[in-house]
Design an enzyme around this catalytic site. Structure first.
Site, PDB file in Angstrom:
ATOM      1  N   LYS A 200      34.771  -6.661  21.309  1.00 26.08           N
ATOM      2  CA  LYS A 200      35.422  -5.755  22.252  1.00 26.08           C
ATOM      3  C   LYS A 200      34.455  -4.633  22.633  1.00 26.08           C
ATOM      4  O   LYS A 200      34.315  -4.287  23.785  1.00 26.08           O
ATOM      5  CB  LYS A 200      36.698  -5.210  21.611  1.00 26.08           C
ATOM      6  CG  LYS A 200      37.490  -4.306  22.505  1.00 26.08           C
ATOM      7  CD  LYS A 200      38.757  -3.843  21.806  1.00 26.08           C
ATOM      8  CE  LYS A 200      39.299  -2.609  22.522  1.00 26.08           C
ATOM      9  NZ  LYS A 200      40.455  -2.036  21.856  1.00 26.08           N
ATOM     10  N   GLU A 206      27.335  -6.564  12.997  1.00 26.29           N
ATOM     11  CA  GLU A 206      27.393  -7.932  12.466  1.00 26.29           C
ATOM     12  C   GLU A 206      27.308  -8.952  13.600  1.00 26.29           C
ATOM     13  O   GLU A 206      26.556  -9.933  13.542  1.00 26.29           O
ATOM     14  CB  GLU A 206      28.716  -8.157  11.707  1.00 26.29           C
ATOM     15  CG  GLU A 206      28.831  -7.413  10.390  1.00 26.29           C
ATOM     16  CD  GLU A 206      29.407  -6.008  10.542  1.00 26.29           C
ATOM     17  OE1 GLU A 206      29.368  -5.457  11.657  1.00 26.29           O
ATOM     18  OE2 GLU A 206      29.879  -5.456   9.530  1.00 26.29           O
ATOM     19  N   GLY A 261      41.855  -4.645  18.883  1.00 25.94           N
ATOM     20  CA  GLY A 261      41.113  -5.800  18.389  1.00 25.94           C
ATOM     21  C   GLY A 261      41.969  -6.750  17.570  1.00 25.94           C
ATOM     22  O   GLY A 261      41.942  -7.965  17.756  1.00 25.94           O
ATOM     23  N   ARG A 262      42.783  -6.211  16.657  1.00 22.52           N
ATOM     24  CA  ARG A 262      43.570  -7.090  15.775  1.00 22.52           C
ATOM     25  C   ARG A 262      44.803  -7.669  16.463  1.00 22.52           C
ATOM     26  O   ARG A 262      45.571  -8.410  15.858  1.00 22.52           O
ATOM     27  CB  ARG A 262      43.933  -6.341  14.489  1.00 22.52           C
ATOM     28  CG  ARG A 262      44.580  -4.994  14.701  1.00 22.52           C
ATOM     29  CD  ARG A 262      44.591  -4.175  13.417  1.00 22.52           C
ATOM     30  NE  ARG A 262      45.015  -2.804  13.647  1.00 22.52           N
ATOM     31  CZ  ARG A 262      44.216  -1.804  13.998  1.00 22.52           C
ATOM     32  NH1 ARG A 262      42.933  -2.018  14.191  1.00 22.52           N
ATOM     33  NH2 ARG A 262      44.689  -0.585  14.168  1.00 22.52           N
ATOM     34  N   GLU A 347      44.815  -2.530   8.437  1.00 23.27           N
ATOM     35  CA  GLU A 347      44.054  -1.706   9.383  1.00 23.27           C
ATOM     36  C   GLU A 347      45.001  -0.936  10.300  1.00 23.27           C
ATOM     37  O   GLU A 347      44.688   0.150  10.762  1.00 23.27           O
ATOM     38  CB  GLU A 347      43.088  -2.573  10.206  1.00 23.27           C
ATOM     39  CG  GLU A 347      41.942  -1.763  10.804  1.00 23.27           C
ATOM     40  CD  GLU A 347      40.872  -2.602  11.501  1.00 23.27           C
ATOM     41  OE1 GLU A 347      41.212  -3.297  12.471  1.00 23.27           O
ATOM     42  OE2 GLU A 347      39.699  -2.547  11.091  1.00 23.27           O
ATOM     43  N   HIS A 378      48.146 -21.765  -9.667  1.00 28.75           N
ATOM     44  CA  HIS A 378      47.286 -22.037 -10.823  1.00 28.75           C
ATOM     45  C   HIS A 378      46.280 -20.912 -11.027  1.00 28.75           C
ATOM     46  O   HIS A 378      45.240 -21.114 -11.648  1.00 28.75           O
ATOM     47  CB  HIS A 378      46.578 -23.378 -10.626  1.00 28.75           C
ATOM     48  CG  HIS A 378      47.569 -24.499 -10.554  1.00 28.75           C
ATOM     49  ND1 HIS A 378      48.003 -25.185 -11.659  1.00 28.75           N
ATOM     50  CD2 HIS A 378      48.275 -24.992  -9.495  1.00 28.75           C
ATOM     51  CE1 HIS A 378      48.904 -26.089 -11.288  1.00 28.75           C
ATOM     52  NE2 HIS A 378      49.097 -25.978  -9.990  1.00 28.75           N
ATOM     53  N   LYS A 502      30.322   2.739   8.287  1.00 28.13           N
ATOM     54  CA  LYS A 502      29.331   2.275   9.272  1.00 28.13           C
ATOM     55  C   LYS A 502      28.225   3.324   9.425  1.00 28.13           C
ATOM     56  O   LYS A 502      27.039   2.992   9.504  1.00 28.13           O
ATOM     57  CB  LYS A 502      29.997   2.058  10.637  1.00 28.13           C
ATOM     58  CG  LYS A 502      30.983   0.905  10.694  1.00 28.13           C
ATOM     59  CD  LYS A 502      31.521   0.757  12.113  1.00 28.13           C
ATOM     60  CE  LYS A 502      32.721  -0.165  12.161  1.00 28.13           C
ATOM     61  NZ  LYS A 502      33.357  -0.238  13.469  1.00 28.13           N
TER      62      LYS A 502
HETATM   63  O1  F6P Z   1      35.364  -1.948  12.330  1.00 24.31           O
HETATM   64  C1  F6P Z   1      36.645  -2.340  12.581  1.00 24.31           C
HETATM   65  C2  F6P Z   1      36.755  -3.022  13.910  1.00 24.31           C
HETATM   66  O2  F6P Z   1      36.606  -2.084  14.921  1.00 24.31           O
HETATM   67  C3  F6P Z   1      38.053  -3.774  14.059  1.00 24.31           C
HETATM   68  O3  F6P Z   1      39.100  -2.965  14.396  1.00 24.31           O
HETATM   69  C4  F6P Z   1      37.686  -4.790  15.081  1.00 24.31           C
HETATM   70  O4  F6P Z   1      38.607  -5.838  15.117  1.00 24.31           O
HETATM   71  C5  F6P Z   1      36.327  -5.201  14.585  1.00 24.31           C
HETATM   72  O5  F6P Z   1      35.748  -3.997  14.103  1.00 24.31           O
HETATM   73  C6  F6P Z   1      35.431  -5.835  15.603  1.00 24.31           C
HETATM   74  O6  F6P Z   1      35.184  -4.995  16.688  1.00 24.31           O
HETATM   75  P1  F6P Z   1      34.523  -5.543  18.012  1.00 24.31           P
HETATM   76  O7  F6P Z   1      35.420  -6.548  18.606  1.00 24.31           O
HETATM   77  O8  F6P Z   1      34.363  -4.329  18.887  1.00 24.31           O
HETATM   78  O9  F6P Z   1      33.180  -6.138  17.668  1.00 24.31           O
END
Ligand code: F6P
Length: 538
Positions: A200, A206, A261-262, A347, A378, A502
């Site tokens: 987003k 990452e 995002g979620r 979150e 288990h 972060k």
């Molecule tokens: O760090 C948390 C977060 O902002 C989440 O809320 C989000 O889903 C995820 O990182 C990924 O964010 P993006 O879609 O901006 O890469």
């Protein structure tokens, strides 16, 4: 909770006090109608909440609370694009992505429709072979590069609905640890692999790290210059940045800041779903979610499945002192559901101040966790049956799930229902004594066989793990999360708590790289950083 937005809820406290010496199984004995009374249904989902420590006074008080907190009006505010994400001054309009409230938002609805049309076209092009890889071969695999909300939803859906006849195989890479991507790439052919870069913000470390490594892999295989673009799709609010990164403009799909995002799997963030499973599956997913939206907007609180889920969690966490919530799906297809719901719940509602900034004096979101049954039986179910920590659980049982081996699937269902009953009845002291005696234990040692039971939990039955039912289930949990936020006075649509880590990671990356430090750091972290540098010399 005194003094908070829920206070005072004397009726609920009295009800909890009165129930503290009761057993759920006794509530069944005194109310022959209990199983039918504490149940609600929507869109192929049946929520049986009869095995909660809950009676009429408690239930009536919860419904009064729903009324006093104006939950139906809050839902209307959600679908009407009111600025309910107050800290970021935006609406949270994920419901519009599945068409709910489109008449209220013609302009936003038009961009959603236009993006869906682009997704259909792109999906068709890939499946028909008119969009190919750099050697002209058709795509066989799609790799979603994203994290958090840009990963967990599409990953969960693809795992739940995949079949041998899917148009493409789907893979998901989230971790910045290169092992994650490398393990996927070793099984793939660059000529037939399509990447979807989902972010987003288009700034998540990452995802950008994995995207750069994927691009280098394609380059190394010969996908250079314009050919590289054949293998890339981006989904982001920052389409210009994605274009500059090297994605063709027609392959940059938008999402909007009014989608959290979620809550975004229904948007182009979910494009891996139709690419992997075909458009009809994605379309049914949206239809199921939209139908659940309709239910949420029209059903009375007592019959409103997401509202009931929210009221039950509030009852558990605020009045019965439960602080963890296990999600126990009895379908291997739903193995990823706990991970998805973990982000959604923790979150969204893992907050300690109200939307107005007041420090809350009551517990908010529980720790949510879980895994597919019967695997957990288990492992950690021992603690659930005999441990000392209070928990609640959702046992999720699809009535139809997958095909083949009826006896194994019957055994799976038997385990789900058995756990539900065992959570409730446990094993009494007398029964433990008898069992102990039969095994040669004395009375004291026989206590090992005692199980307190009385573990409140829900049983959620799904007609099947179909796209429609799954869409409805996810929408139900989304609305549950929102209703809880309203009940607790929180903003569920921001996540400021994740920023500090972060920021510090940025500083520490510099230290690990150069050994130089120009910021305050404790001795323990500094020593660990030096240990890492010593183990990883340049
Ligand atoms: O760090 C948390 C977060 O902002 C989440 O809320 C989000 O889903 C995820 O990182 C990924 O964010 P993006 O879609 O901006 O890469």
């Amino acid at each position: 909770m005194d003094g908070g937005p829920l206070a005072p809820q004397n009726a609920l406290r009295r009800a909890a006090e009165a129930l503290s010496t009761r057993r759920i199984e006794d509530l069944f004995k005194t109310d022959s109608d209990r199983a039918a009374q504490y149940q609600c249904q929507a869109q192929g989902l049946t929520l049986d909440f009869s095995k909660h420590l809950l009676d009429s006074p408690a239930w009536e008080a919860l419904l009064t609370l729903a009324d006093s907190r104006a939950l139906p009006e809050a839902f209307l505010a959600l679908i009407s694009a009111e600025t309910i994400n107050t800290s970021e001054q935006r609406p949270a309009l994920h419901t519009l992505l599945r068409g709910t409230g489109r008449d209220r938002q013609p302009e936003k609805s038009a961009v959603v429709e236009a993006t869906l049309a682009r997704m259909v076209e792109l999906t068709d092009d890939v499946h028909s072979g008119s969009a190919t890889g750099f050697t002209g071969k058709v795509f066989t695999d799609v790799v979603n590069l994203g994290i958090g909300g840009s990963d967990l939803g599409p990953r969960m859906i693809c795992e739940a609905l995949s079949s041998a006849s899917d148009p493409l195989r789907a893979h998901f890479v989230a971790n910045i640890d290169p092992e994650d991507l490398d393990r996927v790439l070793t099984r793939l052919d660059p000529a037939t692999t399509l990447f979807v870069i989902c972010s987003k913000s288009f700034s998540t470390e990452e995802t950008l790290s994995n995207a750069a490594r994927a691009r280098a892999w394609l380059w190394a295989a010969g996908a250079e210059g314009a050919a590289l673009g054949q293998h890339l799709i981006a989904v982001t609010t920052r389409v210009t940045d994605a274009g500059e990164w090297g994605i063709w403009p027609e392959r940059c799909l938008p999402i909007w800041d009014w989608v959290g995002g979620r809550y975004s799997l229904w948007s182009a963030i979910g494009i891996s779903i139709p690419l992997a499973l075909g458009w009809p599956a994605f379309d049914s997913l949206l239809t199921g979610a939209s139908a659940l939206d309709d239910h949420t907007g029209s059903a009375s609180p007592a019959e409103n499945l997401p509202m009931v889920l929210a009221l039950l969690e509030l009852w558990q966490t605020q009045y019965l002192n439960t602080d963890t919530h296990a999600i126990l799906p009895y379908a291997h297809r739903l193995s990823r559901l706990p991970d998805f719901l973990q982000q959604l719940t923790m979150e969204s509602n893992g907050k300690r101040v109200s939307a107005e900034g007041e420090v809350l004096d009551y517990p908010t979101a529980p720790v949510l966790w879980g895994s597919a049954g019967t695997i957990g039986q288990h492992s950690y179910y021992q603690l659930l049956h005999q441990g000392t920590r209070p928990f609640t659980a959702d046992i999720i049982l699809p009535l139809v799930s997958g095909e083949g081996d009826t006896s194994a699937r019957r055994a799976l269902a038997a385990h789900a229902l058995a756990q539900s009953r065992a959570f409730m009845v446990g094993r009494s002291a007398a029964a433990a004594r008898d069992l102990g005696q039969s095994r040669g234990f004395d009375e004291v040692a026989s206590r090992q066989f005692e199980l307190p039971g009385n573990r409140s939990h829900s049983l959620i039955m799904m007609e099947s793990v179909s796209p429609h039912c799954l869409g409805a289930l996810i929408a139900a949990y989304e609305h549950k999360t929102y209703f809880l936020a309203v009940l607790m006075g929180l903003n569920p649509f921001d996540q400021w708590g994740v920023e500090l880590g972060k920021e510090i990671a940025g500083q520490l990356n510099g230290l690990l790289n150069t050994g130089a430090i120009d910021f305050e750091l404790d001795a323990a972290t500094l020593a660990a950083a030096h240990a890492w540098r010593a183990a990883n010399p340049d």
